[in-house]
Design an enzyme around this catalytic site. Structure first.
Site, PDB file in Angstrom:
ATOM      1  N   GLY A 185       0.699  -1.147   0.109  1.00 57.86           N
ATOM      2  CA  GLY A 185       0.043  -0.017  -0.025  1.00 57.86           C
ATOM      3  C   GLY A 185       0.892   1.216   0.063  1.00 57.86           C
ATOM      4  O   GLY A 185       1.942   1.172   0.708  1.00 57.86           O
TER       5      GLY A 185
ATOM      6  N   GLN B  11       3.347   9.799   0.965  1.00 59.29           N
ATOM      7  CA  GLN B  11       4.183   9.226   1.008  1.00 59.29           C
ATOM      8  C   GLN B  11       5.127   9.306  -0.488  1.00 59.29           C
ATOM      9  O   GLN B  11       6.360   9.227  -0.349  1.00 59.29           O
ATOM     10  CB  GLN B  11       4.244   7.714   1.124  1.00 59.29           C
ATOM     11  CG  GLN B  11       3.736   7.271   2.364  1.00 59.29           C
ATOM     12  CD  GLN B  11       3.607   5.775   2.281  1.00 59.29           C
ATOM     13  OE1 GLN B  11       2.420   5.192   2.010  1.00 59.29           O
ATOM     14  NE2 GLN B  11       4.533   4.877   2.976  1.00 59.29           N
TER      15      GLN B  11
ATOM     16  N   CYS C 218       5.962  -0.400   6.860  1.00 56.60           N
ATOM     17  CA  CYS C 218       5.763   0.680   5.896  1.00 56.60           C
ATOM     18  C   CYS C 218       6.650   1.005   5.256  1.00 56.60           C
ATOM     19  O   CYS C 218       8.036   1.010   5.594  1.00 56.60           O
ATOM     20  CB  CYS C 218       5.350   1.909   7.103  1.00 56.60           C
ATOM     21  SG  CYS C 218       4.887   3.399   6.315  1.00 56.60           S
ATOM     22  N   LEU C 219       6.520   1.475   3.887  1.00 58.78           N
ATOM     23  CA  LEU C 219       7.635   1.849   3.125  1.00 58.78           C
ATOM     24  C   LEU C 219       8.444   3.086   3.330  1.00 58.78           C
ATOM     25  O   LEU C 219       9.523   3.339   2.825  1.00 58.78           O
ATOM     26  CB  LEU C 219       6.987   1.899   1.603  1.00 58.78           C
ATOM     27  CG  LEU C 219       6.404   0.806   0.913  1.00 58.78           C
ATOM     28  CD1 LEU C 219       6.044   1.245  -0.682  1.00 58.78           C
ATOM     29  CD2 LEU C 219       7.385  -0.353   0.802  1.00 58.78           C
TER      30      LEU C 219
ATOM     31  N   HIS D 282      -4.154   1.205   7.553  1.00 65.15           N
ATOM     32  CA  HIS D 282      -2.917   1.795   7.513  1.00 65.15           C
ATOM     33  C   HIS D 282      -2.720   3.039   6.415  1.00 65.15           C
ATOM     34  O   HIS D 282      -2.236   3.939   6.801  1.00 65.15           O
ATOM     35  CB  HIS D 282      -1.648   0.633   6.884  1.00 65.15           C
ATOM     36  CG  HIS D 282      -0.397   1.110   6.989  1.00 65.15           C
ATOM     37  ND1 HIS D 282       0.539   0.960   7.726  1.00 65.15           N
ATOM     38  CD2 HIS D 282       0.090   1.987   6.160  1.00 65.15           C
ATOM     39  CE1 HIS D 282       1.558   1.247   7.383  1.00 65.15           C
ATOM     40  NE2 HIS D 282       1.350   1.827   6.500  1.00 65.15           N
ATOM     41  N   GLU D 283      -3.345   2.862   5.300  1.00 64.92           N
ATOM     42  CA  GLU D 283      -3.026   3.650   4.289  1.00 64.92           C
ATOM     43  C   GLU D 283      -3.746   4.914   4.542  1.00 64.92           C
ATOM     44  O   GLU D 283      -3.699   6.295   4.241  1.00 64.92           O
ATOM     45  CB  GLU D 283      -3.496   3.288   2.988  1.00 64.92           C
ATOM     46  CG  GLU D 283      -2.448   2.039   2.339  1.00 64.92           C
ATOM     47  CD  GLU D 283      -1.194   2.313   2.546  1.00 64.92           C
ATOM     48  OE1 GLU D 283      -0.832   3.336   2.446  1.00 64.92           O
ATOM     49  OE2 GLU D 283      -0.303   1.328   2.970  1.00 64.92           O
TER      50      GLU D 283
ATOM     51  N   HIS E  45      -2.314   7.292   7.134  1.00 62.28           N
ATOM     52  CA  HIS E  45      -1.189   8.172   6.387  1.00 62.28           C
ATOM     53  C   HIS E  45      -2.019   9.530   5.834  1.00 62.28           C
ATOM     54  O   HIS E  45      -1.382  10.451   5.887  1.00 62.28           O
ATOM     55  CB  HIS E  45      -0.698   7.472   4.950  1.00 62.28           C
ATOM     56  CG  HIS E  45       0.503   6.670   5.606  1.00 62.28           C
ATOM     57  ND1 HIS E  45       1.654   7.294   5.810  1.00 62.28           N
ATOM     58  CD2 HIS E  45       0.540   5.303   4.979  1.00 62.28           C
ATOM     59  CE1 HIS E  45       2.415   6.106   5.795  1.00 62.28           C
ATOM     60  NE2 HIS E  45       1.940   5.022   5.410  1.00 62.28           N
TER      61      HIS E  45
HETATM   62 NI    NI Z   1       2.850   3.119   5.238  1.00 65.35          NI
END
Ligand code: NI
Length: 162
Positions: free
Chosen positions: A46, A51, A90-91, A132-133, A136
Site C-alpha cells: 500500500g 508518501q 511501512c515503505l 494503514h493507508e 497516512h
Molecule cells: Ni505506510
C-alpha cells in the site's frame, strides 16, 4: 509510467493531513498510475499520497491477488468491526516491523479512478492495508500504534547486491 521517490521517516510531510481531491481528472489518474508503479517497484502492499510528497487523499493497495491494484480517491471508513493483532511495516520506515492492532474488517466509501462512488469491504490483510493507508492521509503512522516492545529492525537483505 513513473516511479516516484518514497518519503521516509523524519520527512514532516508524513505528519500532515491530506486534502480531499475535488475532481478526478487525467492528472489524478496519472498520479494513481505512478503510485501503483512505485508500489510495485518497492514490493509494497500500500501507498498513500503523502508518501510521494502529495497531500492528496489518494491511496493504492495491491495484495497481489485477483483484485489487482486497488486505486482509491478520498477513501473513508464508514464501518469497522473486530480487531486483529498484526505484524506491520511501512515503505516510509524501511526495515522496521512491529505488532499493532488493526480492525479485522472495514467498509469504506471512496471514488474510483473514474470518479465513480464505490463501496468496498475488506477483511484481514485488506482491512489492515486500508486502515494503514487511510491513517497516512491523516498524518498517522504505524509507529504511533506499536504494541510496546514489539518493534524490530530487520537487516536489509542482500538482494540488491546479487
Ligand atoms: Ni505506510
Amino acid at each position: 509510467m513513473a516511479i516516484r521517490i518514497v518519503r521516509e521517516d523524519g520527512d514532516e510531510i508524513l505528519r500532515k493531513k491530506s486534502r480531499e481531491v475535488e475532481v478526478v481528472d487525467d492528472k489524478i489518474r496519472q498520479i494513481l498510475d505512478d503510485m501503483v508503479d512505485t508500489l510495485h517497484n518497492y514490493n509494497g502492499v500500500g501507498l498513500a499520497g503523502p508518501q510521494i510528497g502529495l497531500l492528496k487523499r489518494l491511496v493504492v493497495i495491491d495484495l497481489y491477488d485477483d483484485k489487482g491494484p486497488i486505486k482509491l480517491v478520498n477513501p473513508k471508513i464508514i464501518k469497522q468491526k473486530g480487531e486483529q493483532e498484526v505484524e506491520e511495516g511501512c515503505l516510509s520506515f524501511p526495515n522496521q516491523f512491529a505488532k499493532i492492532i488493526r480492525p479485522l474488517e472495514v467498509t469504506i466509501e471512496a471514488l474510483d479512478e473514474n470518479g465513480k462512488k464505490i463501496k468496498l469491504k475488506g477483511e484481514k490483510l485488506l482491512a489492515q492495508a486500508i486502515s494503514h493507508e487511510i491513517d497516512h492521509l491523516d498524518g498517522i503512522l504505524f509507529v504511533d500504534k506499536i504494541i510496546p516492545g514489539t518493534l524490530q529492525y530487520v537487516e536489509p537483505d542482500d538482494e540488491k547486491n546479487k
